[in-house]
Motif scaffolding. Structure first.
Motif, short mmCIF file in Angstrom:
data_model
loop_
_atom_site.label_atom_id
_atom_site.label_comp_id
_atom_site.label_asym_id
_atom_site.label_seq_id
_atom_site.Cartn_x
_atom_site.Cartn_y
_atom_site.Cartn_z
N SER A 9 -37.50 9.97 22.81
CA SER A 9 -37.92 8.82 23.18
C SER A 9 -38.67 8.86 24.59
O SER A 9 -39.65 8.22 24.65
CB SER A 9 -36.71 7.82 23.57
N GLY A 10 -38.45 9.94 25.25
CA GLY A 10 -38.87 10.25 26.50
C GLY A 10 -40.72 10.63 25.95
O GLY A 10 -41.62 10.20 26.81
N ILE A 11 -40.78 11.38 25.10
CA ILE A 11 -42.13 11.54 24.56
C ILE A 11 -43.09 10.33 24.29
O ILE A 11 -44.12 9.86 24.81
CB ILE A 11 -42.35 12.45 23.12
N ARG A 12 -42.13 9.41 23.59
CA ARG A 12 -42.83 8.09 23.19
C ARG A 12 -43.07 7.34 24.47
O ARG A 12 -44.49 6.96 24.40
CB ARG A 12 -41.66 7.38 22.49
N ASP A 13 -42.29 7.39 25.14
CA ASP A 13 -42.63 6.43 26.61
C ASP A 13 -43.88 7.22 27.10
O ASP A 13 -44.55 6.33 27.73
CB ASP A 13 -41.39 6.78 27.44
N ALA A 14 -43.76 8.26 27.21
CA ALA A 14 -44.72 9.34 28.11
C ALA A 14 -46.17 8.89 27.25
O ALA A 14 -47.36 8.44 28.06
CB ALA A 14 -44.62 10.66 27.98
N LEU A 15 -46.17 8.66 26.08
CA LEU A 15 -47.50 8.62 25.26
C LEU A 15 -47.91 7.24 25.65
O LEU A 15 -49.04 6.99 25.75
CB LEU A 15 -47.31 8.92 23.82
N ILE A 16 -47.02 6.16 25.30
CA ILE A 16 -47.55 4.83 25.65
C ILE A 16 -48.36 4.46 26.99
O ILE A 16 -49.16 4.09 27.03
CB ILE A 16 -46.16 3.80 25.23
N GLU A 17 -47.33 5.41 27.76
CA GLU A 17 -48.09 5.11 29.18
C GLU A 17 -49.53 5.89 29.17
O GLU A 17 -50.45 5.12 29.93
CB GLU A 17 -47.12 6.07 30.17
N ALA A 18 -49.53 7.00 28.52
CA ALA A 18 -51.01 7.64 28.73
C ALA A 18 -51.89 7.04 27.92
O ALA A 18 -53.34 7.17 28.02
CB ALA A 18 -50.65 9.29 28.48
N ILE A 19 -51.53 6.76 26.64
CA ILE A 19 -52.65 6.45 25.75
C ILE A 19 -52.46 4.77 25.12
O ILE A 19 -53.09 4.60 24.20
CB ILE A 19 -52.46 7.26 24.52
N GLY A 20 -51.75 4.10 25.65
CA GLY A 20 -51.47 2.96 25.04
C GLY A 20 -52.85 1.98 25.02
O GLY A 20 -53.91 2.55 25.57
N PRO A 21 -52.66 0.65 24.64
CA PRO A 21 -53.88 -0.12 24.34
C PRO A 21 -54.66 -0.28 25.65
O PRO A 21 -53.86 -0.28 26.79
CB PRO A 21 -53.21 -1.49 23.75
#
Ligand SMILES: Cc1cc2nc3c(=O)[nH]c(=O)nc-3n(C[C@H](O)[C@H](O)[C@H](O)COP(=O)(O)O)c2cc1C
Ligand code: SF4
Ligand code: FES
Lengths: 432, 159, 940
Positions: free
Chosen positions: C308-320
């Motif tokens: 989930s940490g990965i997911r959060d980090a990714l959303i933060e970095a590449i989100g819409p």
């Protein structure tokens, strides 16, 4: 009786130098060949004379030469003539005699042969231990060069020839003509596949003829005196004279030039002086260590390719080894197989791994440790290592004495097994 | 090309002369090894490398040749090399007895060198002198009709 | 075709072949040792004996028939019309049984501890020939073994003296330091003395030796039997040659790589880099977990992330709404690169090369796509009748190609053999007949190469000089091609000679590449090839074979999805510095190998968040804000396009541990996250492949490189685990006594199981070769149309580039050499098969063979710089300064400094480059100058 090959050779006699050799009629044949004859005439002459190779296999020399491509243009691929002076067949000492006795005779033979084959370089491949022969030949070559008999434009015939003496370093297999070529190229002396035959692709892939010393020594005489004369020298179909030799327990071991086809008995009794006191002849190898045993019943055979072949052996090199009644036949065969196993080049399986097995079994016999099953293993090897089954003729040659010994001296083998000892040496079996 | 220091000028000259007899220098390999052996008694690893370089071969290629042949010594030998023929005619004529005498007198087995480095004893195949059996080579010289007295004399001469 | 009778059946077999080859091609079993499909026949082992009869069965009446026959060696017997033979005859069987018994007299009974056991040709042939009990009572001979370096073990007691090793090593691979020694049953196969086997293809000995004399030393360090190795069809990742491999795994560790036959590509052989370079997969310091920088200011403090940490980090970095830039990689698959391109958008995708590399790569692709030239496969290369190598040190940059070029040089033998009527398979006879006559090969390179011995002429120069020579050759072939200025007379004469040879050749081949890092060299090669294609004006245009060596496994694949405009890494830097992106995603690319460090720093010092997907630790992964563990070639599927434009699929060998996933999978997830999609964009790799094929026209064919994941045979998948994969139920017994569920593989038609279709599979899906009675690699014969022919059903792979058939009269213009500045030296690369390539250089066995960083210069230049061998020399390369140990050699162009490319210390250096150099004071010498023995021996 004419002895053309050894006419200049005698006990204690030094070999003739160029001048002396010429005085004795030498280099007349070369002169005639190079200035008066064409290649094809000489070739025809040899074919008519029915000269057969003296190296052991007895292949007709003229036919061998006829497979060499003849050129119109001197610029084509070079060709080579190679003289087989390896003479390492056990019991053989005839080429030594010719080279130490009359080196110029061989050189003259080479000049005519090379001219016939259009080869401008010839090598004499000589076993390493024959240092004296090599020195004498080199001396003869030097003399010839100085007199315009070698080098460029020999006797103003526009034919060029260099002869080089190549000394080997001790391996019987170097005598096999294709192994010899590899050895001459400075490689491991493993034989080559035939075909292609050396006459088509030999030394460095060039057309090459390999002939034995004695074979070539015949050539000048045939050129001088013709085919009919040459054939008339022989007592039988196979032409010419032959150097025969005898070693073993005879009174007077040695080598003599005699008409081809001289009966075995005559050679042993008249020339070798018969058996030494207290020894009886049990058998003999007619032409070196790789020929099959013959026995007393064969003493009246003519020594030539055909008769000896018919009797189940080979004329080979024509130098006989006598087995006497006080020598263990199994031991003698063991000695021979030790030689052949050690001299195997190691290229093909049956020879490389079969001969040591054979030697091992025979050694066991000698130590009284032979077993009845071993007879079957030995017999099996005589087939397994037979002609065509191995890569070259080394292993089949090794099987000659074994196969015939198993036939003629079977009871001696069995006696070793049953008495668990060697009846001759008395060595008894102790299991290791 | 690097200078070949492991060979003397004489060796190089002789080898080069031999090599000129052939289409390919490699053909002189056996003679080259024998030349080295003539000067040094045997052929060391270093010599193999040096000769190989001279003949445009790799050391492995040359060693494949060197180890194939009987008369090339890849290990040190004594001052005198005695090679007793052990082939069939000599065997019939008693070379085993001669061999036993030699071993006895020299105190070594076949393949060995005496402690003082004087003699190496080796077996050798038929010398083409079967009519004079048994025979041996002492430093390349043929000695024939061997028996105990003759051997004693020969060894004494060599010392 | 001729008709022959074998054991009462009539067969049609190709004329001119030998009987052994004909029988094997017919699928018949006949034992052999010394014969090998690429080494031809020598008739040494005598194992292949059959009986030949004089007459044909159906033509002669019973009592006159030859029933005894004659024993012949099938490998040495040419087939002829009407011949009758028997494999089955009792006398033939007896002979073969006797032979194998002899071979076994000295063979130790050490199969249980022998690494060949289970895939041993000797075991197979012993079985086949029927030898069980030994009668031989004597002792066996024993040998001393040698140390042969980090790749190969030596156990001479197992030798059966088939001579294959030396025939392969010397005659086929051109090695000089392995020989047959001694004679009779003491023959010994080894080196002159202990030491590293020097030939770059020594690893094939492992497969060529029919028993366990030469075995894979890297495998012995974590040994497993063939039957216990899970394997998959794969492609070598260590250059762009595209050799087919079969890597094997056990317990989550890659154990070895062996050759996977492909008649068009690598045939039976790999190079040592490809075989022994796999260690990077098993490295302990691999990236196995997602990590991120805990504090932005202190990069070294890192924390690992949960799912989930990965997911959060990714959303933060590449989100819409986030502005993305992507950097792809020529060592990543088509799918990984394409997924990235989809994520960031084609306009924001960089190929991950610096401008110079990109330009070189793109102009090669342009040439291959628009000119009448054909990028040949290795098999075609071996058939060329004249070769020009322009600027490429092939053996070090595309090693496997060098082995093929050696065969090209030797192919003249077949002509000579024809003239002398020697069958071409009569190997020793053909080699003897041809002597040193070779197919003409010309090699023009910066420095000496280890295949110079096959060259008719070599030429050494700086890249500009090499290019000039090339231009001059082109002009000598076609006078409309531009003529270079400043041409020396020597160059001109050589150019004339080469041009004449190429012009008269039927099937000439030009080899070049980016080794010189020179546009002019590439252009010159193209001019020569173009001129040759045009030379038969009026007749049908015949494209010229032109092969460019490229350094990375997917250089061409990446090139085909890149357009120049998007620029190289320099462009990324500009964009980041002008704040055009929020997040940068780097896929499987160490930027420090592409640009000097100061340039790369500019990327990481920008404000953008950097996400790196990779499997190895390197400078770039160390700098990532977010690091995601990517799968290696051994753990995921992907398509790679070789230098010949051949798309080939590599399949996962095993399921990776921990969080490791294929780059395409990470990117597929990221696409969903960015677009707020429920499910990952692609469920299967096939979908990526297909989308890519649809999106990029030239890549349309890639989907056909192998059957897709839905492919089934009789409703079954194909097993990666061999039939006798042992202890499956017990493998994890220390952890769990019940058998764990087998992993499923949604991405391919292969399963991570023993269960699967038992019959013949499509070649692209065949993980290893195994056939009843044939446990060794020689089983491949059962899968070929004929001996050494294509695999049945066709060799794997799809060619994407075909030659243009339009005549072209456009020429690349020549560019004059750049003048050297006062006191400046030209920095040039030298390549090393072991060390210059990124991934293999991380593998232990390869590290042992890698060179130390040095600088090579000529004696005169050394003098003018005041340095001697072993001194240190400091180079100022742009803002960087670097000290290297000096090697003095004539094999170096004047005015040039030659530095090994791609080593840790030299990886980011720009070549060619004008540098300043000064002697380093107080340098301590580190090198023993080690000239390879085999080079020494053959100095010509
Ligand atoms: C193992 C082996 C050893 C041989 N040794 C010799 C030899 O020492 N001298 C020789 O002339 N021929 C020897 N030969 C025969 C040669 O191969 C070849 O037949 C001969 O040199 C041809 O010459 P020729 O036709 O003049 O007899 C040997 C053959 C074999 C198989
Ligand atoms: S039979 Fe075979 S191993 Fe024996 S010498 Fe001939 S080739 Fe060599
Ligand atoms: S395969 Fe060895 S002899 Fe035919």
């Amino acid at each position: 009786m004419e002895t053309p090959l050894t006419q200049n050779i005698g006990p204690g006699k030094l070999p003739l130098n160029l001048q002396e050799y010429r005085a004795a009629g030498g280099y007349r044949a070369a002169h005639k060949a190079l200035l008066e004859m064409e290649s094809k005439d000489i070739l025809q002459l040899l074919q008519d004379a029915n000269l057969r190779g003296r190296g052991g296999a007895g292949f007709p020399t003229g036919m061998k030469w006829s497979f060499v491509p003849m050129y119109k243009d001197r610029e084509e691929r070079p060709k080579y003539l190679v003289i087989n002076a390896d003479e390492m067949e056990p019991g053989t000492f005839k080429d030594r005699l010719l080279m130490e006795g009359d080196p110029h005779q061989l050189i003259e033979g080479i000049i005519i042969s090379a001219y016939t084959l259009q080869a401008e370089v010839a090598y004499i491949f000589i076993r390493g231990e024959y240092q004296r022969s090599a020195d004498l030949l080199n001396q003869a070559i030097t003399e010839c060069k100085a007199q315009g008999l070698l080098g460029t434009n020999i006797m103003h015939s526009r034919f060029n020839l260099d002869i080089f003496v190549h000394t080997s370093a001790g391996r019987y297999i170097c005598g096999e003509e294709t192994a010899l070529l590899n050895s001459l190229e400075g490689k491991r002396a493993t034989p080559r596949a035939k075909p292609p035959f050396p006459q088509v692709s030999g030394l460095w892939g060039r057309p090459t003829v390999v002939n034995n010393v004695e074979t070539i020594c015949n050539v000048p005489h045939i050129v001088n005196k013709g085919a009919a004369w040459y054939k008339s020298l022989s007592l039988t179909e196979d032409a010419g004279t032959k150097i025969f030799g005898v070693s073993g327990r005879v009174r007077n071991p040695g080598a003599w030039e005699l008409p081809m086809g001289t009966p075995v008995r005559e050679i042993i009794e008249n020339y070798a002086g018969g058996m030494q006191d207290g020894y009886k002849l049990r058998g003999f190898l007619p032409g070196g260590g790789s020929t099959n045993f013959l026995t007393q019943e064969h003493l009246d055979l003519h020594m030539d390719y055909t008769s000896i072949g018919k009797a189940g052996s080979r004329l080979g090199t024509g130098t006989m080894i006598i087995l006497d009644d006080k020598t263990c036949p199994v031991g003698m065969v063991r000695n021979l197989e030790h030689f052949f196993a050690q001299e195997s080049c190691g290229w093909c399986t049956p020879c490389r791994d079969g001969l040591p097995w054979v030697e091992h079994i025979l050694t066991e016999f000698e130590h009284g440790r032979g077993e009845i099953e071993d007879m079957e293993v030995l017999t099996r090897h005589t087939h397994l290592l037979g002609p065509g089954n191995t890569f070259c003729a080394h292993a089949p040659g090794a099987m000659g004495p074994l196969e015939s010994a198993l036939r003629y001296f079977r009871e001696d083998f069995e006696a070793h097994i049953h008495s668990k000892s060697c009846p001759w040496t008395g060595i008894r079996g102790s299991h290791k | 090309m690097e200078k070949i220091t492991a060979l003397s000028a004489d060796e190089i000259a002789e080898i080069t002369a031999e090599a000129s007899h052939y289409e390919q220098p490699q053909a002189a390999s056996i003679e080259a090894l024998k030349i080295v052996q003539k000067y040094r008694g045997w052929v060391s690893d270093e010599s193999v490398k040096a000769v190989a370089q001279l003949l445009n071969m790799s050391p492995a290629e040359l060693d494949g040749v060197a180890t194939f042949y009987n008369l090339i010594f890849r290990r040190p030998v004594g001052k005198h090399v005695i090679m007793l023929c052990d082939s069939v005619s000599c065997w019939i004529m008693g070379c085993e007895g001669v061999g036993a005498q030699l071993r006895n007198k020299l105190g070594i087995e076949f393949g060995e060198t005496t402690a003082d480095g004087q003699f190496t004893l080796l077996p050798v195949t038929c010398q083409g002198a079967c009519d004079r059996a048994p025979v041996m080579l002492v430093d390349g010289e043929l000695e024939t009709h061997l028996d105990e007295d003759k051997i004693t004399a020969i060894l004494a001469n060599q010392k | 075709m001729v008709s022959i009778e074998i054991d009462n059946h009539i067969y049609q077999v190709p004329e001119g072949s030998n009987l052994l080859q004909a029988c094997l091609s017919l699928g018949l079993d006949l034992p052999y040792f010394c014969w090998h499909p690429s080494l031809g026949s020598v008739g040494a082992c005598r194992q292949c004996a059959v009986i030949q009869y004089q007459d044909r069965h159906d033509e002669v009446a019973g009592d006159q028939r030859d029933e005894q026959g004659r024993l012949v060696m099938s490998c040495m017997t040419p087939v002829s019309e009407g011949m009758r033979i028997s494999i089955d005859a009792q006398n033939a069987r007896n002979f073969r049984a006797d032979i194998i018994e002899l071979l076994m007299t000295n063979h130790p009974h050490d199969c249980p501890v022998c690494e060949e056991g289970g895939e041993c040709h000797l075991q197979d042939m012993t079985q086949m020939s029927g030898h069980t009990y030994r009668q031989y009572r004597g002792k066996k001979r024993t040998h001393r073994n040698q140390y042969l370096g980090p790749f190969i073990n030596h156990e001479m007691n197992r030798c059966i003296a088939c001579y294959r090793c030396v025939r392969y090593y010397q005659d086929y691979a051109g090695g000089h330091d392995l020989q047959a020694m001694a004679a009779h049953n003491h023959v010994y196969f080894g080196r002159h003395e202990d030491g590293v086997l020097e030939n770059e293809f020594s690893g094939n000995l492992v497969e060529v030796c029919p028993t366990g004399v030469f075995t894979d030393r890297t495998l012995s360090q974590h040994y497993s039997r063939k039957w216990d190795l899970q394997a998959a069809p794969s492609i070598c990742v260590h250059c762009a040659q595209g050799c087919n491999t079969s890597p094997g795994e056990r317990y989550g560790e890659l154990r070895r790589v062996v050759n996977r036959y492909n008649s068009a590509v690598n045939g039976y052989f790999l190079c040592d880099r490809g075989r022994f370079g796999y260690g990077f997969v098993n490295r302990e310091d691999r990236v196995t977990q997602a990590e991120r920088v805990a504090e932005k200011s202190r990069e070294s403090v890192r924390e690992s992330l949960s799912r989930s940490g990965i997911r959060d980090a990714l959303i933060e970095a590449i989100g819409p709404g986030k502005r993305l830039l992507g950097i792809g990689s020529p060592r990543a698959s088509i799918e990984a690169n394409f997924a990235l391109r989809e994520l960031v958008g084609a306009d924001h995708f960089s190929a991950g090369l610096n401008n110079q590399q990109l330009n070189l790569q793109q102009s090669i692709i342009e040439i291959l796509r628009t000119r009448p030239v054909r990028a040949p496969e290795l098999r075609e290369i071996e058939q060329a009748d004249a070769v020009l190598i322009l600027g490429e040190d092939v053996i070090n940059t595309s090693p496997r190609l060098a082995l093929s070029l050696r065969q090209t040089a030797a192919n003249l033998g077949s002509k000579i053999a024809d003239q002398l009527r020697i069958p071409v398979w009569q190997d020793a006879a053909v080699r003897e007949a041809m002597q040193s006559d070779k197919t003409p090969v010309f090699i023009a390179t910066i420095t000496a190469t280890r295949i110079d011995d096959i060259a008719l002429k070599t030429y050494r120069d700086k890249p500009a000089g090499i290019a000039q020579l090339g231009f001059a050759i082109a002009c000598a072939i076609d006078a409309t091609a531009p003529f270079p200025e400043q041409l020396s007379e020597d160059q001109q004469n050589l150019a004339q000679q080469i041009a004449a040879v190429l012009k008269s050749a039927k099937n000439p081949l030009i080899v070049s590449g980016i080794g010189c890092q020179s546009q002019a060299v590439i252009a010159a090669a193209a001019n020569v090839a173009t001129a040759l294609a045009n030379r038969n004006s009026g007749e049908e245009l015949q494209p010229t074979n032109l092969f460019y060596c490229l350094p990375e496994s997917n250089s061409i694949g990446l090139g085909l999805m890149t357009s120049d405009e998007e620029g190289g890494l320099e462009h990324v830097i500009e964009r980041l510095e002008s704040n055009q992106a929020d997040t940068l995603i780097i896929v499987e690319n160490d930027l420090y190998r592409r640009l000097p460090p100061d340039r790369v720093e500019r990327i990481f010092s920008s404000d953008a968040t950097v996400i790196v997907l990779d499997h190895i630790k390197n400078e770039t992964t160390l700098k990532a804000d977010l690091l995601l563990p990517a799968a290696t070639f051994a753990e995921t599927e992907g398509t790679l396009v070789s230098g010949s434009g051949r798309a080939q699929r590599a399949f996962a060998v095993y399921v990776p541990t921990a969080d490791i996933r294929g780059s395409w999978e990470w990117l597929s997830d990221m696409l969903a996250l960015r677009n707020n999609e429920e499910k990952p964009r692609w469920q299967q790799v096939d979908e990526v492949t297909q989308s890519c094929g649809k999106a990029i026209g030239v890549l349309k064919g890639i989907a056909d490189a192998a059957p897709d994941a839905d492919f089934r045979l009789a409703g079954m998948k194909i097993a990666r685990q061999p039939h006798r994969y042992s202890g499956r139920t017990a493998m994890l017994a220390a952890v769990n006594v019940s058998e764990p569920k087998q992993s499923v593989d949604p991405d391919s038609a292969l399963g991570f199981t023993m269960e699967g279709f038992p019959g013949e599979k499509p070649s692209a899906l065949t993980p290893y070769y195994w056939s009843p009675g044939w446990n060794s690699n020689q089983a491949v014969g059962k899968f070929q149309e004929e001996v050494s022919g294509p695999l049945r059903g066709g060799d794997p792979g799809v060619r994407l580039l075909e030659a243009s058939t339009e005549p072209v009269k456009r020429w690349f213009e020549t560019t004059p050499d750049v003048a050297r500045g006062q006191g400046e030296w030209l920095l040039l690369p030298s390549y090393h098969i072991f060390g210059s390539e990124e991934l293999s250089a991380l593998s232990e066995a390869i590290i042992e063979r890698s060179p130390l960083p040095t600088v090579m210069l000529t004696p005169e230049d050394a003098k003018s710089l005041g340095v001697a061998q072993g001194d240190g020399l400091t180079l100022s390369v742009a803002s960087q300064s670097l000290s290297l140990e000096v090697i003095i050699s004539d094999d170096c162009p004047k005015g040039a400094l030659l530095v090994p490319a791609g080593l840790a210390k030299t990886a980011g250096l720009p070549f060619p480059y004008q540098v300043k150099a000064t002697r380093e004071i107080g340098w301590t010498r580190r090198l023993e100058v080690n000239i390879l023995v085999s080079d020494k021996g053959t100095q010509r």
